[in-house]
Design a protein around this motif. Structure first.
Motif, PDB file in Angstrom:
ATOM      1  N   GLY A 185       0.822  -1.214   0.000  1.00 15.05           N
ATOM      2  CA  GLY A 185       0.000   0.000   0.000  1.00 15.05           C
ATOM      3  C   GLY A 185       0.853   1.260   0.000  1.00 15.05           C
ATOM      4  O   GLY A 185       1.651   1.494  -0.912  1.00 15.05           O
ATOM      5  N   ASP A 186       0.708   2.056   1.053  1.00 13.55           N
ATOM      6  CA  ASP A 186       1.442   3.320   1.159  1.00 13.55           C
ATOM      7  C   ASP A 186       2.786   3.151   1.865  1.00 13.55           C
ATOM      8  O   ASP A 186       3.437   4.140   2.195  1.00 13.55           O
ATOM      9  N   SER A 187       3.186   1.921   2.136  1.00 12.64           N
ATOM     10  CA  SER A 187       4.434   1.661   2.864  1.00 12.64           C
ATOM     11  C   SER A 187       5.326   0.702   2.077  1.00 12.64           C
ATOM     12  O   SER A 187       4.880   0.011   1.154  1.00 12.64           O
ATOM     13  N   VAL A 188       6.589   0.689   2.489  1.00 13.04           N
ATOM     14  CA  VAL A 188       7.566  -0.255   1.939  1.00 13.04           C
ATOM     15  C   VAL A 188       8.160  -1.042   3.096  1.00 13.04           C
ATOM     16  O   VAL A 188       8.583  -0.461   4.102  1.00 13.04           O
ATOM     17  N   VAL A 189       8.163  -2.366   2.959  1.00 14.91           N
ATOM     18  CA  VAL A 189       8.712  -3.247   3.997  1.00 14.91           C
ATOM     19  C   VAL A 189      10.039  -3.808   3.506  1.00 14.91           C
ATOM     20  O   VAL A 189      10.123  -4.372   2.408  1.00 14.91           O
ATOM     21  N   ILE A 190      11.073  -3.630   4.326  1.00 11.02           N
ATOM     22  CA  ILE A 190      12.399  -4.170   4.017  1.00 11.02           C
ATOM     23  C   ILE A 190      12.708  -5.245   5.056  1.00 11.02           C
ATOM     24  O   ILE A 190      12.740  -4.966   6.252  1.00 11.02           O
ATOM     25  N   LYS A 191      12.924  -6.472   4.587  1.00  7.70           N
ATOM     26  CA  LYS A 191      13.219  -7.586   5.488  1.00  7.70           C
ATOM     27  C   LYS A 191      14.661  -8.043   5.280  1.00  7.70           C
ATOM     28  O   LYS A 191      15.095  -8.265   4.151  1.00  7.70           O
ATOM     29  N   ILE A 192      15.370  -8.175   6.391  1.00  3.23           N
ATOM     30  CA  ILE A 192      16.730  -8.721   6.360  1.00  3.23           C
ATOM     31  C   ILE A 192      16.712 -10.014   7.164  1.00  3.23           C
ATOM     32  O   ILE A 192      16.532  -9.995   8.390  1.00  3.23           O
ATOM     33  N   LEU A 193      16.868 -11.127   6.476  1.00  2.00           N
ATOM     34  CA  LEU A 193      16.823 -12.454   7.105  1.00  2.00           C
ATOM     35  C   LEU A 193      18.208 -13.074   7.047  1.00  2.00           C
ATOM     36  O   LEU A 193      18.848 -13.078   5.990  1.00  2.00           O
ATOM     37  N   ASP A 194      18.693 -13.563   8.191  1.00  2.52           N
ATOM     38  CA  ASP A 194      19.974 -14.264   8.201  1.00  2.52           C
ATOM     39  C   ASP A 194      19.835 -15.604   8.913  1.00  2.52           C
ATOM     40  O   ASP A 194      18.961 -15.785   9.751  1.00  2.52           O
ATOM     41  N   SER A 195      20.696 -16.534   8.558  1.00  3.12           N
ATOM     42  CA  SER A 195      20.686 -17.867   9.173  1.00  3.12           C
ATOM     43  C   SER A 195      21.798 -17.998  10.204  1.00  3.12           C
ATOM     44  O   SER A 195      22.383 -19.062  10.358  1.00  3.12           O
ATOM     45  N   GLY A 196      22.097 -16.896  10.889  1.00  3.04           N
ATOM     46  CA  GLY A 196      23.217 -16.860  11.822  1.00  3.04           C
ATOM     47  C   GLY A 196      22.900 -17.434  13.187  1.00  3.04           C
ATOM     48  O   GLY A 196      21.971 -18.224  13.368  1.00  3.04           O
ATOM     49  N   CYS A 197      23.668 -16.977  14.179  1.00  2.53           N
ATOM     50  CA  CYS A 197      23.630 -17.550  15.524  1.00  2.53           C
ATOM     51  C   CYS A 197      22.399 -17.150  16.320  1.00  2.53           C
ATOM     52  O   CYS A 197      22.081 -17.740  17.346  1.00  2.53           O
ATOM     53  N   GLY A 198      21.646 -16.132  15.870  1.00  2.00           N
ATOM     54  CA  GLY A 198      20.469 -15.697  16.610  1.00  2.00           C
ATOM     55  C   GLY A 198      20.820 -14.848  17.808  1.00  2.00           C
ATOM     56  O   GLY A 198      22.001 -14.617  18.121  1.00  2.00           O
ATOM     57  N   ILE A 199      19.800 -14.364  18.499  1.00  2.18           N
ATOM     58  CA  ILE A 199      19.977 -13.457  19.641  1.00  2.18           C
ATOM     59  C   ILE A 199      19.410 -14.120  20.888  1.00  2.18           C
ATOM     60  O   ILE A 199      18.253 -14.546  20.892  1.00  2.18           O
ATOM     61  N   PRO A 200      20.202 -14.233  21.985  1.00  5.36           N
ATOM     62  CA  PRO A 200      19.674 -14.812  23.237  1.00  5.36           C
ATOM     63  C   PRO A 200      18.477 -14.024  23.754  1.00  5.36           C
ATOM     64  O   PRO A 200      18.389 -12.810  23.586  1.00  5.36           O
ATOM     65  N   VAL A 201      17.551 -14.738  24.388  1.00 12.20           N
ATOM     66  CA  VAL A 201      16.321 -14.117  24.894  1.00 12.20           C
ATOM     67  C   VAL A 201      16.625 -12.982  25.857  1.00 12.20           C
ATOM     68  O   VAL A 201      15.986 -11.923  25.838  1.00 12.20           O
ATOM     69  N   LYS A 202      17.626 -13.170  26.733  1.00 11.96           N
ATOM     70  CA  LYS A 202      17.933 -12.173  27.758  1.00 11.96           C
ATOM     71  C   LYS A 202      18.409 -10.843  27.171  1.00 11.96           C
ATOM     72  O   LYS A 202      18.390  -9.816  27.850  1.00 11.96           O
ATOM     73  N   HIS A 203      18.851 -10.842  25.902  1.00 10.74           N
ATOM     74  CA  HIS A 203      19.371  -9.618  25.299  1.00 10.74           C
ATOM     75  C   HIS A 203      18.343  -8.893  24.434  1.00 10.74           C
ATOM     76  O   HIS A 203      18.575  -7.746  24.043  1.00 10.74           O
TER      77      HIS A 203
END
Length: 436
Positions: free
Chosen positions: A344-362
């Motif tokens: 619509g009136d917006s643009v979505v930019i997605k950056i997907l990586d298959s890396g190590c991920g982010i711990p929940v606590k952070h």
């Protein structure tokens, strides 16, 4: 007279026999007893007069009678032994009485009976003062710690500002160097094209000579054939064209990287303008893949050009910070996928990586300035904070979802058009360059 003096002392004095029956209480105790007990307290067990404290008093009294040694209890250990109130002299406010208690073993000289004397001192004023000082000390300690943290943050901020200046200067220098590199790249490319044509002509000449070899006499034929063999003509003929083509391809890659670096680092115009998101994304992949070669990079977009209104410098910086994080999350093998989707009136930019991920606590601290999980010296903790600020100033949103050891998805949504008020203010807000 002595009994009157003891009765009026501003401390509690009580005498108890071995059966814990009360023998004597001075006015300090009597004034705090219920009216119906003041005239009949004698020979009443102290545990009945003060039932809430019976267990504690019985244990302490028994210890004094058995060991014949004093027993002490201070307000820091047990603040309110007896359920008495105390009035503050200045405010008149009633509060629970803080007490020091001492129990001494004594003897009745006439009968030789063992007794215990309870001394109770009201230390509410001292305790209140001490606790006030304690609170003040704790407050000062917290303030001191907050100042230390602030100083550390200011030091880090100062370092970051210095780094930002270096990055800005480096960006200008990179753009200048890129321009200078383009000149030698241009004539080397031209020379390679000419060299390819020359090589083609030389090969044609050599092939022509070799084709006419049978027309020469035996001695000359042997000499020419030996010359071809000694110089490995067949290998040279087969390899020289491929070498020139590979060199031309490599030079084209260098030219593309330099051109992207120049375009990415140097903005000819400033302020709010039309920005092609697809062009920025392609430039980013070219630049980042040159530095971080472990991941496989992929770009997806249904259209060749997707435009939004914004300040190109901060938008580029925001996307670069996120892309670098994605690339750094992959140590050996994996992928980084960059997608641009129009909604619509917006643009979505997605950056997907298959890396190590982010711990929940952070995850709750990802956009917090100066927070980083990278080793010291490898990050200032401002990458995502800067990205968040830039996207927010463009009336956009940034969200992150991640699973440890699986990967991370960063989704950035920005409107195609900025509101009028934001249009007027964003130029000044985004005037200075943002750096990770």
């Amino acid at each position: 007279m002595f009994e009157q003096l003891v009765g009026k002392l501003p401390v509690g004095i009580g005498i108890v026999d071995e059966q814990f029956n009360v023998v004597y209480l001075n006015d300090f105790f009597l004034d705090r007893l219920p009216h119906d007990l003041r005239d009949c307290y004698k020979d009443t067990p102290v545990t009945d007069l003060f039932q809430g404290q019976a267990k504690f008093l019985k244990r302490r009294l028994k210890s004094v009678f058995v060991l014949q040694h004093p027993s002490f209890s201070y307000w820091e250990q047990r603040p309110h032994i007896f359920p008495f109130k105390s009035s503050r002299p200045i405010t008149g406010e009633e509060t629970q009485m803080y007490q020091n208690m001492e129990i001494l073993p004594i003897k009745d000289k006439s009968s030789g009976q063992k007794l215990a004397c309870i001394f109770l001192q009201d230390v509410t004023a001292q305790a209140s003062y001490f606790r006030a000082q304690q609170k003040l000390s704790e407050a000062l300690k917290k303030e001191h710690e907050a100042q230390r943290k602030l100083i550390r943050k200011l030091d880090t901020a100062q370092s970051q500002l210095i780094q930002a200046e270096k990055m800005a200067s480096t960006g200008q220098l990179a753009a200048g160097i890129a321009h200078e590199i383009n000149n030698p790249v241009g004539f080397v490319n031209a020379n390679l094209n000419t060299l390819g044509q020359y090589a083609s002509h030389l090969i044609s000449i050599c092939d022509g000579v070799y084709a006419q070899l049978e027309q020469f006499n035996d001695e000359l034929k042997e000499q020419i054939d030996a010359l071809f063999q000694s110089n490995h003509y067949d290998l040279l003929k087969e390899d020289i064209t491929e070498l020139i083509e590979e060199s031309t391809d490599g030079l084209t890659r260098v030219k593309d990287i330099v051109e992207n670096l120049k375009n990415f680092s140097l903005e000819n115009t400033e302020g709010v303008q039309t920005v092609d998101v697809c062009t920025i994304c392609n430039q980013l992949i070219t630049l980042i893949s040159a530095q971080y070669s472990a991941p496989h990079y992929k770009f997806e977009c249904e259209h060749e050009k997707v435009e939004v209104m914004g300040n190109p410098g901060p938008l580029k910086q925001a996307l670069m910070n996120v892309m670098i994080n994605a690339a750094q999350a992959i140590e050996t093998k994996g992928f980084v996928k960059l997608s641009v989707i129009e909604k619509g009136d917006s643009v979505v930019i997605k950056i997907l990586d298959s890396g190590c991920g982010i711990p929940v606590k952070h995850r709750k601290r990802l956009f917090e300035p100066f927070f980083t999980t990278k080793p010291e010296g490898q990050g200032q903790g401002l990458g995502l904070s800067v990205a968040y600020t830039a996207i927010e100033q463009h009336q956009g949103k940034i969200s992150i979802s991640s699973k440890e050891n699986k990967g991370t998805v960063v989704e950035i949504t920005i409107p195609k058009q900025l509101s009028c008020l934001e249009n007027e203010s964003i130029d000044s807000e985004l005037d200075s360059p943002l750096t990770p």
